[in-house]
Every structure is written in structure tokens, then in C-alpha cells.
Motif scaffolding. Structure first.
Motif, short mmCIF file in Angstrom:
data_model
loop_
_atom_site.label_atom_id
_atom_site.label_comp_id
_atom_site.label_asym_id
_atom_site.label_seq_id
_atom_site.Cartn_x
_atom_site.Cartn_y
_atom_site.Cartn_z
N ASP A 91 -8.87 -1.24 10.68
CA ASP A 91 -8.45 -0.84 12.02
C ASP A 91 -7.18 0.01 11.93
N THR A 92 -6.86 0.68 13.03
CA THR A 92 -5.76 1.65 13.00
C THR A 92 -4.45 1.05 12.48
N PRO A 93 -4.02 -0.12 12.95
CA PRO A 93 -2.75 -0.63 12.41
C PRO A 93 -2.77 -0.76 10.90
N MET A 94 -3.91 -1.16 10.37
CA MET A 94 -4.01 -1.34 8.92
C MET A 94 -3.93 0.01 8.21
N LEU A 95 -4.48 1.07 8.84
CA LEU A 95 -4.37 2.39 8.22
C LEU A 95 -2.89 2.77 8.08
N TYR A 96 -2.12 2.50 9.14
CA TYR A 96 -0.69 2.79 9.05
C TYR A 96 -0.03 1.93 7.99
N ALA A 97 -0.48 0.69 7.85
CA ALA A 97 0.11 -0.18 6.83
C ALA A 97 -0.17 0.38 5.43
N PHE A 98 -1.39 0.86 5.23
CA PHE A 98 -1.68 1.49 3.93
C PHE A 98 -0.76 2.67 3.71
N GLY A 99 -0.62 3.50 4.76
CA GLY A 99 0.27 4.66 4.66
C GLY A 99 1.67 4.22 4.29
N PHE A 100 2.14 3.19 4.96
CA PHE A 100 3.49 2.69 4.69
C PHE A 100 3.64 2.30 3.23
N ILE A 101 2.71 1.47 2.75
CA ILE A 101 2.89 0.92 1.40
C ILE A 101 2.92 2.05 0.37
N GLY A 102 2.01 3.00 0.51
CA GLY A 102 1.98 4.10 -0.45
C GLY A 102 3.23 4.96 -0.38
N LEU A 103 3.58 5.37 0.85
CA LEU A 103 4.69 6.31 0.99
C LEU A 103 6.03 5.64 0.71
N PHE A 104 6.15 4.38 1.13
CA PHE A 104 7.40 3.68 0.85
C PHE A 104 7.58 3.50 -0.65
N THR A 105 6.48 3.27 -1.35
CA THR A 105 6.58 3.12 -2.80
C THR A 105 7.09 4.40 -3.44
N ILE A 106 6.54 5.54 -2.98
CA ILE A 106 7.04 6.81 -3.53
C ILE A 106 8.52 7.00 -3.17
N GLY A 107 8.84 6.72 -1.91
CA GLY A 107 10.24 6.86 -1.49
C GLY A 107 11.15 5.93 -2.26
N GLY A 108 10.70 4.72 -2.50
CA GLY A 108 11.53 3.77 -3.23
C GLY A 108 11.71 4.15 -4.67
N LEU A 109 10.62 4.59 -5.32
CA LEU A 109 10.73 4.93 -6.73
C LEU A 109 11.61 6.16 -6.93
N THR A 110 11.50 7.15 -6.02
CA THR A 110 12.39 8.30 -6.18
C THR A 110 13.83 7.89 -5.90
N GLY A 111 14.00 6.81 -5.13
CA GLY A 111 15.36 6.29 -4.94
C GLY A 111 15.97 5.84 -6.24
#
Ligand SMILES: [Cu+2]
Lengths: 228, 110, 542
Positions: C351-371
Motif C-alpha cells: 500500500d502507499t504508506p509502505m511504498l514511502y517506507a521503502f523509499g525512506f529506508i533506501g534513501l536514508f541508508t544512502i544519506g546515512g552512509l555518505t554521512g
């Protein structure tokens, strides 16, 4: 202390305790108020803390320039003001006690005394500011520092901090006086009694906190370099 | 309500101690103790502040939670002051020669 | 559970917080946390639009190497974007809207501890926003969102004081929100709602509240000192009298690094709720996830110097800050691992909220690792002040927080409004946002790595291709944000009635009517089970 303690003979009604709809009991309401007030005071600690950090950094950098300002600080007025604030803290504590004991007349008396002390403090502070202006010690407006010319630049930092810190403190005093006026009106309307005194206690905490700030400002601003 | 109602005597005693401590700190400031002047002044200030907090503000009679909050606030103030100070304290320490044979010089001019 | 049980529309809507009173006064003088959340939702949406509009404009400027606007205009646009997005959107986003709405319900209370202070905080926000708008109409501010001295205090010819005043006032709004949450979580929990039964969303907002309360006052005083210095033309950050501008950075980042966690922790809380619900499983390692929020809050206060590695800060202090910054990765990674583990062998639906959650996990991981690149002292020196930084924090802030905010809105919208939004459109727009986001910001990693500095209105021609891609992405992103605005508004009148619990989710908020009544619960609930009690996966028919 002519009035006697009114014994509580019945369970206080929600109206008496000013219980708001979203709390289950007056105790819960009081606990929440206390925790909220202390949390607010923590924010105040860190707010003033920023300026204390600045003070510490520059005092470490320019100890001699800071000490050279001592002859411009009025120890008598500063010390008097410290004592005045301590007295106001005592009368504030006694106000809370009076409210807790339902002694309305005492409450009003001590609130008025607290306000008088607070006002004396601000008046004395005003005289000090006036002196600083006359002596041309206001950074950015009329700063001249002839006596110790080698410190003229760096001493400005101390005077800037002096005005910023005592100014912010005085602002808190003014707010405090406003809050005390509110308490006085409410006390006169017989709002406070043994079952409802949270506003007196909370504003009392605020008032004591402002006193504590001054307890640190006094030695840091007035007492440095006095040993020379 | 189960609030603690303070007695008059301790309040007055605290008031008296605060006045006396104000006198002491003013007097001591006139004596030249070198670097210890500021230390003494701060110890007295902390004592006074603790008295106000402990008795006037009633920290003594509050819940553990409130005490914890007070301590946390002070710890956070300490974090800010100490870490900031660490920068200024060590800013002029310099490497001399190669990093593996460096010696420290403390202080320096500003 | 992929299907959504829609109830048939009833002729008479039951009394709820939305229809119980009418007229503008019933909104502007309300003390209902849910109505205040709606007020906040409307206000921050307006500010998000303003900040987003500025972003689109300066991305247009960057289409050509010479820049289409004047340098002064460009500087004002990116400063406006930063100030609005950080202080008027990201900081209040989830706490002031979703958490304001949900925390009392999640802990089983009728309202926040201080309802009138909650309303005051909204008014302060509006006053702050008006100051910011006044600043814009007078001609804007060009210091960047960081207000670095001595530029902001001495040299800038733009309207620094109104901007600073706006941020100052909005800061107090944020403090009051945090204070309210802290006291509410401590004192307003329903019987049986122990700390270990709190939803993780409450934990993360509690941690956020601590940061708001402990950090924001320092921002307030540092901005006050800047304003005083502008008025007096002399001050403690003024090098002419021996002041140290780096001290401003210390004070500023003492707040503004933890503020990054004000902006991300609530998002992490939302993701915990969504992942658990759409995996039909209790969050894996509940205690670790709760504890990691607190660990992040504490650690966030001892890493601020990683913003100052190239300022002349003591090298020794920098080393300490670098090591401490690496440590923040641990609790952040715990969260990502635990969300992943929650999905493992779960009954995952899309469902839509879960799609955003997937987006979050992936993008936050990239953002965190580049941190981690940036926490590394030697690596930070070449990439500091380049687009690498810009890309990094947008992956965290937009890829992380805005994704979580959108996910949370889609998750709780049926609870807040009683209506469901169109599924297909919402899934399409989630996909558009994901694509647009990556197209906007991934090229910026490359640009930064190649050495393009941030905050310049012009650049060498060889960077044009990547800049054009980024600008193209930003317009796709803008479309992705407009579509939800349209269908959310549409759903208010035309959306299917959602019912109590359209997602079959656990949690107190799903046991009361949608939209809730003014006091949330008819009787104070008694809690006797853990959070996320979804039972064994096999039993769920989905
Ligand atoms: Cu940071």
C-alpha cells in the motif's frame, strides 16, 4: 499572621482545584505542571548558557582585558542588588507557603514585598546602566576606553556581554514582575488556597531561577579583577 | 493535595546563608589568590545556587524524575561549555616536526 | 492485507472533532490537539510550497553555466529555501502535525498535557513565518540558512534581522511542542500503558522533544547575539575587537546538528509504525529501536564540530568530533536493520504508506552512509562545501524525512479525515516522487565529488549536463508533490468513508472512530498488551 489555616473537611471539587478536562486527578495536573515548568527552566538554563559559554571563551582569551574592567564595575550597587534579589527569593518562597496554607492576607503581603524587591533591583540596575552611559562604556554606541588603551578592543567584548547578560536578566525580571502582578490580582480574587496554588508555585520557580542567574552574573561580571 | 509545605525556619536560614555567602564572595574577591579567585567565586556561586534550588525551589522535596531533569539540564550545559572550551584550549597546540615525533606546546598568543 | 475494507457511506456522519463546531473562531481558539495539528498541517504546507518554489527558481538559474539570475537574487533564493525548509517545514513537520494529532491518542489521553500552550506554539509558528515573509518582501536575506558570522552580523546588506527574528520565534514554537510531548509522555499515559508498551512513534517523538528542549534555546541565544551585533555594529563575534566568528558556529551547531535529528527521528518513528503494520509483525527488536532513538538524541549533542572541520577549529577537537560522529551511525543502523528484519518473513503488502517506507529506508541508508564520508576528517576536507554535502543532507532530509512525512500522512489520513484517498493515484505519485528525487539529487553527489562548490550562482560549463539533469529531476519532484495535494483535497469530500481501521493496524488510534471525537476516548482506555500485537503471521488472511 492573623489568619488561621482553614482545615480541609471535604474532598475538593474539580472547580476548587481548577481541574481541567483532560486530567484524571488534581495530582496528575500538578505533576504535569511541575514537570513542565522544570522543563521550561532547563531551556532557560541553556538559553543563558550560550552567553555563559561566550563569557568563558573570551575570559580565557583575554584575562587581562577582562580584569581591567573591574574599576568600572560598581561593587556596592551590584552587591546590594544581589542581596535585594535574595530577599525577593525569600518572600517568594514565603508566598508559596502562604498559598499552600490558604493564608490569603500573607500571600498578598509577600507577593507585594517580592514585587517591591524586584522593582528596587530594576531601579538600581537602571542607575548602573545610566552610569555606564555617562562613562561611555556602551559598546557600539559610545565606547571609549582611555585608561587601559591596550585593552580597549577586547574590553568591549566584556561590556557587550555585560549588557547582553544583565539586559536579558533584567528582561526576565520584567516578565517576572508581570507574572507577579497576575498572581496578585488572582490572590485578591481568592483564587488560591490549599487545594489550588499551582500558579504561585510555578511562577515562584521561575522567580527563583532568575535569582540563580544573577547569583552567577554577580561574581563573573562584578568580582573579576577586584584583587588587583 | 500532598504537596510539601516548607517550614519558615529553613527558609530564613537559607536566606541568611545566601546573604552571608554574598558577603564572603565579595570580600574574597579583594584578596589576591591568583587564578584561585575565580575558582572560589564559582564554588560560592554554585553553593548559593544549590541552596536556592534545593530549598527555595524545593528540589529536595520533588520526585526523582524532576531531580533527573534538573541534573540532565546541567549536564547538557556542561556538554556545551566543556566541548566548546576544549576547542579553544587545544586550538594552539601545534605539531612540531613530523606527526610521529611531535611535541605539544600549550597555550600561545591570541 | 492488500485490500481495504471500505464501509458503506452513512447518511449521518457521527459527531467528531471536525464537525463538532463550525466557524473560524472554533479553529483559531481551539485547544483540541487534533484541530491544532490540522492548523499546523495547513501552515506548513503553505511554507513548504514557498520553500519549494524558491528551490525550483534557483534550479532554473542553474540550467546554464552563467546562471540566469543575478548572483544577489540567487543567494537570496537559496537562503530563503534553506531557512523556510529547515525551520518552517522540516522541524515542525511530523512533530507538529502527525505527532500532535497522534501522541495523546497513542498514549490513551484526552489531549496533550498543556492544550493552551499547544495553541500558543502554533501562533508563535505563524508569527515566525510572518517575520520570514516580511523579510522576503523587504528584499530577502542572503546569508544561507546558517547565518554565519561575521557575514550575517557585519557584512551582509540583506534583511538579516527580520529573518533571524522569525527563526527565533519559530524556535520557541518548537520548544513548546517538545515540552508538551515530554510532559505528556511522562504524565498522561493511560493505565497499563507502560514505557515498554509505547508505540515507537511515541518513543521517537519523545526523543525529539528532548532535543527540541535542550538544543533550541542555544539557537535562540546565538541568533539574538547576531541581531544585537547588527544593531550595535559591534559584538562578540566581531573580529575587529577580538571576537571569534567560530564561536557562533559552535553555538549554532550545538543546536543545528541535533536539529538534524529533530528532523529525522520523528520520521523514523513513522517508518516503524508503517513497516510493522504492512508486514503484519511486531517491530523486530522493539527495545533496541526504542533505545536507539534515545541514543541518537544523546549522541547528537556531542558531534556538532563535524560541521567545522575546515574552520580553524582545533585539530584535536576535530578528531574527537570525527570519532563521535561515526558512533551515531550505530543507532541509525540498528533501526535500518530492525526494519528490514521486521519485513523478513512478514506478510508484506505494498500500500502507499509502505511504498514511502521503502523509499525512506533506501534513501536514508544512502544519506546515512555518505554521512560517514563526511564524518571522516580527511575525506571531509575536499568535499566540504561542495554539492556532495548538499546531496548528502537532501538524501537524509528529503529522501528520509519528507518521505516519512508523506508516508505518515498517507497512513493516518483516513484517521485524521475519515476518508480514503485514491490508491492508484497515490501509488503513482509515490513513484514519481522517488524518481524525481533521485534524478534531482544523485547527480549532485557526482557534482560535489568533481568539486562543484555549493551556493554559487554560476559554474564551469563541464558541469552543465549534471545540473540540467538535477533541474529536470526537481520539476518531476514538484509534480510528485502537487498530485497528493490534489487528491487529498479531493478526498475530503469525495473519498470513500475509511472506517475505524482501514489498514487492520494495531494501536490505540485505530480502535477509536475516524475522525476521532474531541476527547478521543469515551472512557479512558486500559492497556494490557504490547504494541504491534499482530499475532502470528500465518493467521492473517490477506
Ligand atoms: Cu551534523
Amino acid at each position: 499572621m492573623a489568619e488561621t489555616v482553614v482545615p480541609v473537611t471535604h474532598e475538593p471539587t474539580p472547580e476548587e482545584t481548577h481541574l481541567r478536562h483532560h486530567f484524571a486527578t488534581p495530582e496528575q495536573q500538578m505533576d504535569a505542571a511541575t514537570l513542565g515548568m522544570w522543563t521550561f527552566l532547563i531551556t532557560e538554563v541553556l538559553f543563558f548558557g550560550g552567553m555563559f559559554a561566550g563569557y568563558a571563551v573570551y575570559r580565557g582569551m583575554y584575562p587581562d582585558a577582562f580584569a581591567s574592567t573591574s574599576r568600572y564595575m560598581n561593587l556596592v550597587l551590584g552587591g546590594t542588588n544581589t542581596a535585594v534579589l535574595i530577599c525577593s527569593s525569600l518572600t517568594m518562597a514565603l508566598s508559596v507557603r502562604a498559598a499552600q496554607l490558604s493564608k490569603r492576607r500573607d500571600l498578598i503581603l509577600f507577593l507585594i514585598l517580592t514585587m517591591i524587591f524586584g522593582t528596587i533591583f530594576l531601579v538600581i540596575k537602571g542607575f548602573e546602566y545610566h552610569d555606564k552611559w555617562v562613562e561611555q562604556l556602551v559598546p557600539g554606541f559610545n565606547f571609549r576606553y582611555d585608561e587601559a588603551i591596550q585593552y580597549a578592543h577586547n574590553a568591549q567584548i566584556l561590556f557587550f556581554l555585560y549588557f547582553a547578560m544583565t539586559g536579558m536578566h533584567a528582561l526576565h525580571m520584567v516578565v517576572g514582575l508581570g507574572l507577579l502582578t497576575f498572581l496578585l490580582v488572582q490572590a485578591n480574587r481568592r483564587v488560591f488556597h490549599a487545594n489550588y496554588f499551582a500558579p504561585v508555585e510555578m511562577i515562584g520557580l521561575y522567580w527563583h531561577f532568575v535569582d540563580i542567574v544573577w547569583i552567577f552574573l554577580f561574581p563573573l561580571l562584578y568580582l573579576i579583577g577586584q584583587n588587583r | 493535595m500532598t504537596a510539601h509545605i516548607p517550614k519558615v525556619r529553613p527558609l530564613v536560614l537559607v536566606w541568611a546563608s545566601l546573604i552571608v555567602l554574598t558577603g564572603i564572595t565579595s570580600a574574597v574577591s579583594k584578596i589576591d589568590l591568583g587564578e584561585w579567585n575565580v575558582v572560589v567565586a564559582l564554588i560560592i556561586a554554585v553553593t548559593k545556587a544549590s541552596l536556592v534550588a534545593w530549598i527555595f525551589m524545593g528540589v529536595r522535596y520533588t520526585t526523582t524524575l524532576t531531580k533527573l531533569f534538573v541534573v540532565a539540564g546541567l549536564v547538557w550545559l556542561g556538554i556545551m561549555l566543556l566541548i566548546t572550551a576544549s576547542d579553544y584550549k587545544s586550538r594552539n597546540w601545534t605539531y612540531q616536526g613530523q606527526p610521529w615525533s611531535q611535541t605539544k606546546t600549550v597555550g600561545g598568543s591570541h | 492485507m492488500a485490500t481495504i475494507a471500505h464501509e458503506t457511506p452513512r447518511t449521518a456522519t457521527p459527531v467528531n472533532y471536525l464537525n463538532v463546531e463550525h466557524g473560524w473562531k472554533s479553529w483559531l481558539f481551539t485547544t483540541d490537539h487534533k484541530r491544532i495539528a490540522v492548523l499546523y498541517l495547513v501552515s506548513i504546507t503553505i511554507m513548504f510550497a514557498v520553500g519549494g518554489f524558491a528551490a525550483v527558481l534557483f534550479r532554473i538559474n542553474l540550467l546554464t553555466p552563467e546562471g540566469l539570475f543575478s548572483p544577489e537574487m540567487y543567494n537570496r533564493l537559496f537562503s530563503l529555501h534553506g531557512i523556510i525548509m529547515v525551520f518552517f517545514f522540516l522541524v515542525p513537520s511530523i512533530p507538529a502535525t502527525l505527532a500532535n494529532f497522534l501522541i495523546p491518542i497513542m498514549v490513551g489521553a484526552k489531549d496533550l498535557a498543556f492544550p493552551r500552550i499547544n495553541l500558543l506554539s502554533w501562533y508563535l509558528y505563524v508569527i515566525g513565518a510572518l517575520f520570514a515573509m516580511y523579510c522576503v518582501f523587504r528584499g530577502g536575506v542572503d546569508t544561507g540558512w546558517t547565518f554565519y558570522a561575521p557575514y550575517s552580523s557585519t557584512y551582509s546588506n540583506s534583511y538579516v534581522v527580520p529573518a533571524v527574528a522569525g527563526v527565533f520565534v519559530a524556535g520557541f514554537s518548537s520548544i513548546l511542542t517538545g515540552l508538551n510531548f515530554i510532559v505528556t509522555v511522562h504524565k498522561m499515559r493511560a493505565p497499563g500503558m507502560t514505557w515498554s508498551r509505547l508505540p515507537l512513534f511515541v518513543w521517537s517523538n519523545y526523543a525529539t522533544g528532548l532535543i527540541q528542549v535542550l538544543g533550541t534555546p542555544v539557537l535562540a541565544i546565538s541568533l539574538t547575539l547576531i541581531a544585537l551585533e547588527r544593531v550595535a555594529h559591534v559584538g562578540i563575534f566581531d573580529p575587529n575587537i577580538g571576537g571569534d566568528p567560530i564561536l557562533f558556529q559552535h553555538l549554532f551547531w550545538f543546536y543545528s546538528h541535533p536539529a538534524v535529528y529533530i528532523m529525522i527521528l520523528p520520521g523514523m518513528g513513522v517508518i516503524s509504525e508503517i513497516v510493522s503494520c504492512f508486514s503484519r509483525k511486531r517491530v523486530f527488536g522493539y527495545n533496541f529501536v526504542a533505545f536507539s532513538s534515545m541514543a541518537i538524541a544523546v549522541l547528537s549533542f556531542v558531534v556538532w564540530g563535524h560541521h567545522m572541520f575546515v574552520t580553524g577549529q582545533s585539530v584535536y577537537t576535530s578528531v574527537a568530533f570525527s570519532i563521535l560522529s561515526f558512533m551515531v551511525a550505530v543507532p541509525s543502523a540498528i533501526k535500518v536493520f530492525n526494519w528490514t528484519a521486521t519485513m523478513y518473513k512478514g506478510s508484506v503488502s505494498f500500500d502507499t504508506p509502505m511504498l514511502y517506507a521503502f523509499g525512506f529506508i533506501g534513501l536514508f541508508t544512502i544519506g546515512g552512509l555518505t554521512g560517514l564520508f563526511l564524518a571522516c576528517l580527511a575525506l571531509d576536507v575536499p568535499v566540504h562545501g561542495t554539492y556532495f554535502i548538499v546531496a548528502h543532507f537532501h538524501y537524509v532530509m528529503v529522501g528520509g524525512m519528507v518521505m516519512a512525512y508523506m508516508g505518515g500522512l498517507h497512513f493516518w489520513w483516513p484517521k485524521m479525515t475519515g476518508r480514503m484517498y485514491p490508491q492508484v493515484w497515490s501509488q503513482i505519485s509515490a513513484a514519481i516522487i522517488f524518481v524525481g528525487f533521485n534524478l534531482t539529487f544523485f547527480p549532485q553527489f557526482i557534482l560535489g565529488y568533481l568539486g562543484m562548490p555549493r551556493r554559487y550562482h554560476a559554474y564551469p560549463p563541464e558541469f552543465q549536463m549534471l545540473n540540467v539533469l538535477s533541474t529536470a529531476g526537481s520539476s518531476i519532484l514538484a509534480v510528485g508533490y502537487v498530485i497528493p495535494l490534489i487528491y487529498f483535497l479531493w478526498s475530503l469530500k469525495n473519498g470513500p468513508i475509511a472506517g475505524k481501521n482501514p489498514w487492520g493496524a494495531a494501536g490505540l488510534e485505530w480502535q477509536i472512530q475516524s475522525p476521532p471525537t474531541t476527547y478521543n476516548f469515551d472512557d479512558t482506555p486500559v492497556v494490557n498488551e504490547e504494541a504491534y500485537n499482530y499475532g502470528p503471521v500465518e493467521e492473517v488472511v490477506g
